[in-house]
Motif scaffolding. Structure first.
Motif, short mmCIF file in Angstrom:
data_model
loop_
_atom_site.label_atom_id
_atom_site.label_comp_id
_atom_site.label_asym_id
_atom_site.label_seq_id
_atom_site.Cartn_x
_atom_site.Cartn_y
_atom_site.Cartn_z
N ALA A 115 -62.21 19.63 -52.63
CA ALA A 115 -63.29 18.61 -52.71
C ALA A 115 -63.91 18.25 -54.12
O ALA A 115 -64.16 17.15 -54.27
CB ALA A 115 -64.59 19.13 -51.74
N ASP A 116 -63.94 19.35 -54.78
CA ASP A 116 -64.80 19.17 -56.28
C ASP A 116 -63.57 18.33 -57.15
O ASP A 116 -63.88 17.31 -57.85
CB ASP A 116 -64.94 20.58 -57.02
N ALA A 117 -62.17 18.64 -56.96
CA ALA A 117 -61.26 17.91 -57.81
C ALA A 117 -61.25 16.37 -57.47
O ALA A 117 -61.24 15.59 -58.04
CB ALA A 117 -59.99 18.72 -57.76
N VAL A 118 -61.26 16.28 -56.14
CA VAL A 118 -61.14 14.87 -55.71
C VAL A 118 -62.50 14.08 -55.79
O VAL A 118 -62.26 12.81 -55.96
CB VAL A 118 -60.66 14.78 -54.15
N GLY A 119 -63.54 14.44 -55.70
CA GLY A 119 -64.77 13.81 -55.96
C GLY A 119 -64.98 12.85 -54.64
O GLY A 119 -64.28 12.99 -53.55
N LYS A 120 -65.75 11.83 -54.70
CA LYS A 120 -65.87 10.86 -53.74
C LYS A 120 -65.16 9.55 -53.73
O LYS A 120 -65.34 8.73 -54.82
CB LYS A 120 -67.45 10.51 -53.67
N ASP A 121 -64.25 9.49 -53.14
CA ASP A 121 -63.31 8.16 -52.85
C ASP A 121 -62.85 7.81 -54.32
O ASP A 121 -62.79 6.64 -54.81
CB ASP A 121 -64.22 7.26 -52.40
N ASP A 122 -62.50 8.77 -55.22
CA ASP A 122 -61.83 8.55 -56.52
C ASP A 122 -60.24 8.51 -56.38
O ASP A 122 -59.67 9.40 -56.26
CB ASP A 122 -62.42 9.47 -57.68
N PRO A 123 -59.79 7.20 -56.61
CA PRO A 123 -58.41 7.24 -56.16
C PRO A 123 -57.61 8.11 -57.42
O PRO A 123 -56.64 8.33 -56.97
CB PRO A 123 -58.11 5.67 -56.07
N ASP A 124 -57.93 7.83 -58.45
CA ASP A 124 -57.17 8.63 -59.69
C ASP A 124 -57.21 10.06 -59.40
O ASP A 124 -56.19 10.77 -59.74
CB ASP A 124 -57.63 8.18 -60.94
N LYS A 125 -58.37 10.44 -59.04
CA LYS A 125 -58.65 12.01 -58.87
C LYS A 125 -57.73 12.48 -57.69
O LYS A 125 -57.04 13.57 -57.55
CB LYS A 125 -59.78 12.42 -58.79
N LEU A 126 -57.91 11.54 -56.59
CA LEU A 126 -56.95 11.94 -55.36
C LEU A 126 -55.48 12.08 -55.55
O LEU A 126 -54.79 13.02 -55.56
CB LEU A 126 -57.40 11.14 -54.37
N ALA A 127 -55.08 11.04 -56.30
CA ALA A 127 -53.42 11.19 -56.57
C ALA A 127 -53.07 12.25 -57.50
O ALA A 127 -52.29 12.67 -57.41
CB ALA A 127 -53.30 9.85 -57.38
N GLN A 128 -54.12 12.53 -58.56
CA GLN A 128 -53.65 13.58 -59.35
C GLN A 128 -53.91 14.82 -58.63
O GLN A 128 -52.87 15.75 -58.76
CB GLN A 128 -54.75 13.66 -60.38
N ARG A 129 -54.81 14.97 -57.84
CA ARG A 129 -54.86 16.20 -56.99
C ARG A 129 -53.63 16.43 -56.08
O ARG A 129 -52.98 17.44 -56.01
CB ARG A 129 -56.00 16.19 -56.14
N TRP A 190 -55.08 7.27 -43.79
CA TRP A 190 -54.33 6.15 -43.85
C TRP A 190 -54.90 5.03 -43.79
O TRP A 190 -54.96 4.11 -44.74
CB TRP A 190 -53.41 6.27 -42.98
N ALA A 191 -55.78 4.71 -43.01
CA ALA A 191 -56.59 3.40 -42.91
C ALA A 191 -57.57 3.12 -44.00
O ALA A 191 -57.87 2.21 -44.23
CB ALA A 191 -57.19 3.31 -41.23
N LYS A 192 -58.35 4.40 -44.57
CA LYS A 192 -59.22 3.91 -45.44
C LYS A 192 -58.81 4.12 -46.78
O LYS A 192 -59.69 4.00 -47.71
CB LYS A 192 -60.33 5.02 -45.17
N SER A 193 -57.62 4.76 -47.09
CA SER A 193 -57.16 5.27 -48.62
C SER A 193 -55.88 4.33 -49.03
O SER A 193 -54.66 4.92 -48.49
CB SER A 193 -56.82 6.80 -48.50
N PRO A 194 -55.93 3.21 -49.65
CA PRO A 194 -54.78 2.74 -50.22
C PRO A 194 -54.19 3.76 -51.19
O PRO A 194 -52.86 3.57 -51.09
CB PRO A 194 -55.43 1.40 -51.06
N THR A 195 -54.79 4.63 -51.56
CA THR A 195 -54.06 5.61 -52.56
C THR A 195 -53.13 6.41 -51.63
O THR A 195 -51.83 6.58 -52.12
CB THR A 195 -55.02 6.58 -53.40
N VAL A 196 -53.50 7.11 -50.77
CA VAL A 196 -52.59 7.80 -49.73
C VAL A 196 -51.50 6.87 -49.30
O VAL A 196 -50.31 7.29 -49.21
CB VAL A 196 -53.52 8.33 -48.61
N GLN A 197 -51.77 5.62 -48.88
CA GLN A 197 -50.69 4.74 -48.45
C GLN A 197 -49.61 4.57 -49.65
O GLN A 197 -48.36 4.56 -49.29
CB GLN A 197 -51.26 3.55 -47.97
#
Length: 285
Positions: A115-129, A190-197
């Protein structure tokens, strides 16, 4: 069952001792190896020590192995240890060594929490994690091959939800993985995250090993597995898409998407035979 196919407790452990990972700067630390159902070990991933649980069939092997990846347990349970016994026991009984990896920040593993690494709806942090957790999966594959009772030529990866995402990302990088199974990968995001898609579609565009995609009809979506299946099919990668009928979990589960819990302990008897049928020929069974 809607199915699509394309061409495509206490038991003694075996006598093995956890080996040190090869060509790694840090030793593997054994936390416990007693009369239990699994051994808790640490393996190195970069400069981190990652906690994992090893389930072993009786005998000296060599046995094929599966690296299993758990889903997102939520910020309040990130530090809880989760050996995922229903997976370990089901595959161990079928003759597989199973390594359930916590990955970074989970359980007693080193690293920042999810949760700390991803932050709130940060696509770059999510992809990195997600890519960093895929690093931990590949390190787990390297580690399990060092175990003396493992057939190093037959190692597969599988995971549920978040674990299904990192399973696909890891499989896309190769590392001589023989098979991949993703259960509801990214269904809740999937529906809310273009990064995951984007990440999962790119992974499906690179995976070159047999891949099974599983979902329940009443999960948040099945578009995720259907889309990834189509990409694999077009690339002529051996694969199987299984969409199970609606599932109703028992006990405490999020009622908004009950089908997501098909891949928890309450649903294992529904999909276990399909799992073993898919991975068996690819892992020398």
């Amino acid at each position: 069952m809607a199915r699509c196919f394309f061409t495509v407790a206490i038991v003694a452990l075996s006598s093995w001792q956890p080996a040190q990972a090869q060509d790694k700067p840090q030793p593997v630390t054994v936390r416990k190896l007693t009369l239990v159902e699994y051994a808790t070990v640490f393996y190195p991933s970069g400069n981190l020590n990652i906690e994992a649980y090893v389930y072993s069939p009786k005998g000296s092997g060599p046995f094929p192995a599966v690296v299993y990846n758990h889903g997102n347990r939520g910020p309040d349970k990130e530090k809880d240890e989760a050996p995922t016994e229903y997976i370990g026991n089901a595959l161990k009984e079928a003759g597989y060594v199973v390594l359930v990896t916590e990955r970074r920040g989970w359980g007693k593993s080193d690293g920042q929490g999810y949760a700390d690494a991803v932050g709130k709806d940060d696509p770059d942090k999510l992809a990195q994690r997600l890519n960093h957790e895929a690093d931990d999966v590949l390190a787990a594959v390297e580690y399990v091959r060092t175990l003396p009772h493992v057939d190093r030529k037959h190692v597969g990866v599988m995971g549920w939800s978040l674990g299904g995402q990192v399973t696909l990302l890891a499989a896309a990088r190769g590392h001589d993985i023989q098979v991949a199974v993703a259960q509801a990968p990214g269904a809740l995001s999937w529906a809310k995250s273009p990064t995951v898609q984007k990440l999962l579609k790119e992974a499906a565009g690179k995976i070159d090993v047999p891949t099974a995609l599983m979902a329940a009809e009443n999960d948040a979506t099945t578009e995720n597995v259907r889309t990834l299946s189509e990409i694999l099919q077009k690339r002529k990668i051996p694969q199987e898409l299984i969409v199970y009928p609606p599932f109703a979990p028992k006990g405490d589960a999020d009622g908004s998407h009950p089908g997501h819990y098909l891949f928890g302990p309450g649903g294992v008897d529904i999909w276990k035979a399909d799992l073993l049928k898919f991975i068996g020929p690819r892992l020398g069974k």
